[in-house]
Design an enzyme around this catalytic site. Structure first.
Site, short mmCIF file in Angstrom:
data_model
loop_
_atom_site.label_atom_id
_atom_site.label_comp_id
_atom_site.label_asym_id
_atom_site.label_seq_id
_atom_site.Cartn_x
_atom_site.Cartn_y
_atom_site.Cartn_z
CB ILE A 159 -9.73 7.23 -0.63
CG1 ILE A 159 -9.40 6.33 -1.67
CG2 ILE A 159 -10.13 6.80 0.55
CD1 ILE A 159 -7.97 5.62 -1.22
CG ASN A 189 -1.76 1.22 1.38
OD1 ASN A 189 -2.64 1.41 0.64
ND2 ASN A 189 -1.44 2.00 2.29
CE1 TYR A 216 -0.30 7.57 -6.89
CE2 TYR A 216 -2.04 8.51 -8.07
CZ TYR A 216 -1.81 7.62 -7.12
OH TYR A 216 -2.40 7.06 -6.18
N1 NAP Z 1 -5.70 8.83 -1.04
C1 NAP Z 1 -6.11 8.60 -2.26
O1 NAP Z 1 -7.15 9.20 -2.64
C2 NAP Z 1 -5.70 7.44 -3.25
C3 NAP Z 1 -6.54 7.32 -4.20
C4 NAP Z 1 -6.16 6.30 -5.16
C5 NAP Z 1 -5.35 5.10 -4.92
N2 NAP Z 1 -4.53 5.53 -3.70
C6 NAP Z 1 -3.71 4.57 -3.44
O2 NAP Z 1 -3.78 3.84 -2.12
C7 NAP Z 1 -2.89 3.84 -1.32
C8 NAP Z 1 -3.08 4.72 -0.08
O3 NAP Z 1 -2.89 5.76 0.17
P1 NAP Z 1 -3.20 6.67 1.14
O4 NAP Z 1 -3.25 7.96 0.65
O5 NAP Z 1 -4.62 6.11 1.93
O6 NAP Z 1 -1.93 6.52 2.33
P2 NAP Z 1 -1.96 5.95 3.64
O7 NAP Z 1 -2.60 4.51 3.73
O8 NAP Z 1 -2.54 6.92 4.44
O9 NAP Z 1 -0.46 6.05 3.90
C9 NAP Z 1 0.70 5.29 3.00
C10 NAP Z 1 1.96 5.25 3.93
O10 NAP Z 1 3.05 4.56 2.92
C11 NAP Z 1 4.17 4.72 3.99
N3 NAP Z 1 5.23 4.84 3.14
C12 NAP Z 1 5.76 5.66 2.26
N4 NAP Z 1 7.24 5.71 1.83
C13 NAP Z 1 7.27 4.39 2.30
C14 NAP Z 1 8.70 3.29 2.51
N5 NAP Z 1 9.64 3.90 1.99
N6 NAP Z 1 8.43 2.46 3.41
C15 NAP Z 1 7.63 2.06 4.14
N7 NAP Z 1 6.38 2.81 4.00
C16 NAP Z 1 6.32 3.84 3.17
C17 NAP Z 1 3.92 6.05 4.79
O11 NAP Z 1 3.99 6.10 6.08
P3 NAP Z 1 5.70 6.32 6.67
O12 NAP Z 1 5.89 7.67 6.07
O13 NAP Z 1 5.28 6.14 7.95
O14 NAP Z 1 6.57 5.35 5.97
C18 NAP Z 1 2.39 6.36 4.21
O15 NAP Z 1 1.72 7.07 5.44
C19 NAP Z 1 -1.45 4.22 -2.18
O16 NAP Z 1 -0.89 3.14 -2.97
C20 NAP Z 1 -2.34 5.24 -2.93
O17 NAP Z 1 -1.46 5.37 -4.31
C21 NAP Z 1 -4.86 6.65 -2.75
#
Ligand code: NAP
Length: 263
Positions: free
Chosen positions: A192, A94, A159
């Site tokens: 989301i 994720n 992205y």
């Molecule tokens: N948010 C949206 O609207 C959205 C829409 C479509 C798809 N997505 C996809 O959904 C997924 C989650 O998105 P989210 O925004 O909800 O994020 P989230 O789950 O709130 O956070 C993702 C976490 O990934 C961790 N991360 C970043 N670099 C890392 C590394 N090198 N090693 C380990 N962990 C790492 C970060 O924590 P640390 O900094 O503590 O490592 C970050 O908090 C992503 O793959 C995203 O592309 C999101």
């Protein structure tokens, strides 16, 4: 749901990249489906917060601060997981860092390279590291992708490059690992409805002199269900793909977007 019940009862699920948005929901929903959950990301305090929430609901977790761009950290994640639980049934990839949001023509190469390093190579590193253990359990890998796969809007170029490469990699891994009984699938969320988007809609509302509710309605109007998915709804689709109920599904991408895009 109590221990011993649920789609993931008796399973050990590793979530790599646990943040406050979807990452948290993935852990909570996997635990609610009966899994023991391993939480990995770099920020230990957040891992502990989510683990405490799951613990309060009766679930079992292990937190392992991990940077998935680091070989030694990922090796440690595998070692700690096996030391505590002795097996791995699913890996959910994720991890996410905010992309550049500039036109590709103005995005510097370092930014694109960092994005590929995390989204593609970080994910591959974690998947390779758990490969032998997933083969023993005929386990499952779920990649969190994005509906950026479905459009080519300006500013999403970097992205899209990273997530398209992640999709290509997932499909090849499905073929390569299938003979070992490991399934590899993707979930592609669009919007989301979580804190990050709520904040952003507030900013858009201020800019255009409308309310945040109006921004929501205008955005949701583009989807069949006229609303935006919540993190738990996306997480439950991931739980399904990670579970044995999806035993004949591999190499697929499940769009979870309230019908914003059809394909
Ligand atoms: N948010 C949206 O609207 C959205 C829409 C479509 C798809 N997505 C996809 O959904 C997924 C989650 O998105 P989210 O925004 O909800 O994020 P989230 O789950 O709130 O956070 C993702 C976490 O990934 C961790 N991360 C970043 N670099 C890392 C590394 N090198 N090693 C380990 N962990 C790492 C970060 O924590 P640390 O900094 O503590 O490592 C970050 O908090 C992503 O793959 C995203 O592309 C999101």
């Amino acid at each position: 749901m109590s221990a011993g019940e649920g789609l993931l009862a008796g399973k050990v699920v590793v979530v790599s990249g646990v943040g406050p948005g979807l990452g948290r929901a993935l852990c909570v929903q996997a635990a609610a489906a009966g899994a023991q959950v391993v939480l990995a990301a770099r920020t230990e305090s957040r891992l502990r917060e989510v683990a405490e929430e799951i613990g309060a609901a009766g679930g079992t977790t292990l937190t392992v601060p991990t940077d998935i761009t680091d070989d030694a950290a990922v090796a440690n994640l595998v070692e700690r997981t096996l030391a505590k639980f002795g097996r791995v049934d699913a890996l959910i990839n994720n991890a996410f860092a905010v992309p550049s949001m500039k036109a590709l023509a103005r995005t510097d190469f370092q930014q694109i390279s960092d994005s590929l390093e995390l989204t593609v190579l970080g994910t591959l590193r974690a998947t390779q590291a758990f490969g032998d253990e997933l083969a023993k359990t005929h386990g499952s890998v779920v990649m969190i992708n994005s509906s950026v796969l479905r459009h080519s809007e300006p500013r999403y170029g970097s992205y899209k490059v990273a997530k398209s490469a992640l999709l290509a990699m997932s499909q090849t891994l499905a073929t390569e690992l299938g003979a070992k009984g490991i399934r590899v699938n993707s979930v592609a969320p669009g919007y989301i409805w979580a804190d990050q988007l709520k904040w952003y809609f507030g900013e858009v509302a201020k800019k255009y002199g409308i309310t945040a509710e109006q921004v929501y309605e205008q955005t949701a109007a583009r989807s069949d269900l006229k609303r935006l998915p919540e993190p738990d709804e996306i997480a439950r689709a991931v739980v399904f793909l990670a579970s044995d109920w999806a035993s004949a599904i591999t190499g697929q991408t499940l769009d979870v977007n309230c019908g914003e895009y059809h394909r």
